[in-house]
Design an enzyme around this catalytic site. Structure first.
Site, PDB file in Angstrom:
ATOM      1  N   LYS A  78      10.805 -15.487 -22.499  1.00 36.57           N
ATOM      2  CA  LYS A  78      13.271 -15.593 -21.071  1.00 36.57           C
ATOM      3  C   LYS A  78      13.317 -15.750 -20.284  1.00 36.57           C
ATOM      4  O   LYS A  78      11.535 -15.716 -19.459  1.00 36.57           O
ATOM      5  CB  LYS A  78      13.181 -13.798 -21.195  1.00 36.57           C
ATOM      6  CG  LYS A  78      14.586 -13.673 -21.119  1.00 36.57           C
ATOM      7  CD  LYS A  78      15.549 -13.361 -22.865  1.00 36.57           C
ATOM      8  CE  LYS A  78      16.618 -12.663 -23.113  1.00 36.57           C
ATOM      9  NZ  LYS A  78      17.153 -12.914 -24.701  1.00 36.57           N
ATOM     10  N   GLY A 180      31.659  -0.935 -28.384  1.00 35.88           N
ATOM     11  CA  GLY A 180      31.476  -2.471 -27.221  1.00 35.88           C
ATOM     12  C   GLY A 180      32.135  -3.317 -27.998  1.00 35.88           C
ATOM     13  O   GLY A 180      31.979  -3.885 -29.198  1.00 35.88           O
ATOM     14  N   VAL A 184      30.649 -10.169 -29.974  1.00 39.28           N
ATOM     15  CA  VAL A 184      29.665  -9.728 -30.373  1.00 39.28           C
ATOM     16  C   VAL A 184      30.979  -8.100 -31.654  1.00 39.28           C
ATOM     17  O   VAL A 184      30.714  -8.434 -32.574  1.00 39.28           O
ATOM     18  CB  VAL A 184      28.467  -9.336 -30.760  1.00 39.28           C
ATOM     19  CG1 VAL A 184      27.898  -8.722 -31.595  1.00 39.28           C
ATOM     20  CG2 VAL A 184      27.645 -10.583 -30.093  1.00 39.28           C
ATOM     21  N   ALA A 258      24.222  -4.382 -32.690  1.00 37.42           N
ATOM     22  CA  ALA A 258      24.233  -5.493 -32.004  1.00 37.42           C
ATOM     23  C   ALA A 258      23.196  -5.798 -30.723  1.00 37.42           C
ATOM     24  O   ALA A 258      22.563  -6.912 -30.035  1.00 37.42           O
ATOM     25  CB  ALA A 258      25.181  -6.423 -31.989  1.00 37.42           C
ATOM     26  N   ASN A 260      20.474  -5.387 -27.751  1.00 29.46           N
ATOM     27  CA  ASN A 260      19.188  -5.110 -27.172  1.00 29.46           C
ATOM     28  C   ASN A 260      18.654  -4.172 -26.814  1.00 29.46           C
ATOM     29  O   ASN A 260      19.077  -3.178 -25.909  1.00 29.46           O
ATOM     30  CB  ASN A 260      18.814  -6.685 -25.787  1.00 29.46           C
ATOM     31  CG  ASN A 260      18.616  -7.262 -27.124  1.00 29.46           C
ATOM     32  OD1 ASN A 260      18.669  -7.420 -27.874  1.00 29.46           O
ATOM     33  ND2 ASN A 260      18.918  -8.750 -26.518  1.00 29.46           N
TER      34      ASN A 260
END
Ligand code: PPY
Length: 351
Positions: A78, A180, A184, A258, A260
């Site tokens: 990353k 949220g 997504v 979804a 992280n």
């Protein structure tokens, strides 16, 4: 900083400072055991450089596990571009060019893509200076946004979790809270409504909530609420929503979304287990974005192959849930063990 370095068990890290924009650039390569490291470029402001490096190292490790459990022949890495604040478009371009040069010096052992704070347009800029950037805009040969496929993977994951709890993956009549509703969450709401679920939404942007209420007749709550009465709580915004503090507030049977880094601490997996809440580990259920990017842009997959891999998220979760039950461990630990088994086994010949 001492702590960050102490916890870093990865292969390599590249650190540079850009005086013109006052930004630190970090690339963390956690593991290339299964293939070249891949993972997005996050661009944001952090309290201190050490916080940015910590984010890069933790996210890189999560990518190693995400790739391993998705069965992708890639490792984990990353990048974090820690900017002091909003950049002018010239400065942003300058910083991205510098990042691209850093990526290029790694000679393909790390490939990047979009992440929080970067877009397909940014990948187009990186691609001017390195060939190791996924997720360009479709006009430039990219595979388009990976967000809708991330939502497809989460949808299959929710089905697997509901199936494990009720004996049937049918979502009709289940109540799902989607926290949220961005790139997504929004398509996820559409798929859930389509399959007959009753959906409750929240978002920090009131217009998004209003649009979903008008389009699908869903109801809404305030964005920071976690304790919504529901079957499935699907966090699809920022992570760190499950903690010692929030577990007692949860009113769901399943956590599957979804975001992280859903768990604040490793022990939160056990906390959910003790509370009788089934948790779909984030690095398993949100692998759809990586499947989309690596599948289309690195492995030259067809739509059918990508869809099969997205459905595989559901089957992998079933395997995780069974292993957790069989060994009396949290689903997080069960998923980590499966990923670690794949890492220990090393690269597999292509199917
Ligand atoms: C993620 O899933 O969090 C990613 O970073 C996706 C990704 C996968 C492969 C290259 C770049 C980004």
């Amino acid at each position: 900083m001492h702590e960050v370095l102490h916890d870093w068990d990865g292969e390599n890290a590249l650190i540079s400072y850009d005086a013109r924009t006052g930004s630190h650039l970090f690339i963390a390569i956690h593991s290339r055991r299964l293939g070249p490291a891949a993972g997005g470029t996050r661009l944001k402001t952090y309290p201190a450089p050490a916080d940015a490096l910590r984010d890069a190292t933790l996210l890189a490790r999560a990518m190693t596990y995400k790739m391993a459990i998705a069965g992708l022949p890639m490792g984990g890495g990353k990048s974090v571009l820690a900017v002091p604040g909003e950049l002018t478009s010239d400065d942003r371009r300058h910083l991205l060019a510098r990042h691209a040069h850093n990526v290029e010096t790694l000679g393909g052992s790390y490939r990047t893509g979009p992440d929080v704070g970067t877009t397909a347009a940014d990948m187009d800029v990186l691609r001017e200076f390195t060939s190791y950037a996924f997720g360009r805009s479709p006009e430039r040969g990219g595979s388009g946004s990976s967000a809708p496929d991330t939502a497809v993977g989460v949808f299959h994951g929710i089905g697997a979790a509901v199936g494990h709890v009720t004996g049937s993956p049918d979502l009709a009549g289940t109540r799902v809270y989607v926290q949220g509703c961005g790139a997504v969450g929004e398509p996820l709401v559409g798929m859930l409504v389509e399959s007959g679920a009753t959906v409750v939404v929240s978002d920090v942007v009131p217009e998004r909530v209003a649009a979903l209420e008008a389009k699908y007749g869903v109801t809404s709550v305030a964005p920071d609420v976690v304790g919504v009465e529901c079957d499935v709580y699907a966090p699809c915004a920022l992570g760190q929503v499950v903690s010692a503090e929030t577990v007692p507030q949860l009113r769901c049977r399943i956590v599957a979304g979804a975001a992280n880094n859903v768990l604040v601490a490793d022990e939160d997996g056990e906390r959910l287990q003790e509370a009788g809440i089934l948790y779909a580990p984030d690095f398993v259920i949100n692998g759809g974005g990586a499947i989309h990017l690596a599948g289309y842009e690195s492995l030259s997959w067809t739509r059918e192959q990508v869809e099969a891999a997205l459905r595989g998220i559901g089957s992998t979760l079933e395997e995780v849930f069974r292993a957790a039950d069989a060994h009396g461990i949290s689903t997080e630990t069960a998923a980590e063990r499966i990923a670690e088994g794949r890492l220990a086994a090393g690269p597999q010949p292509a199917a």
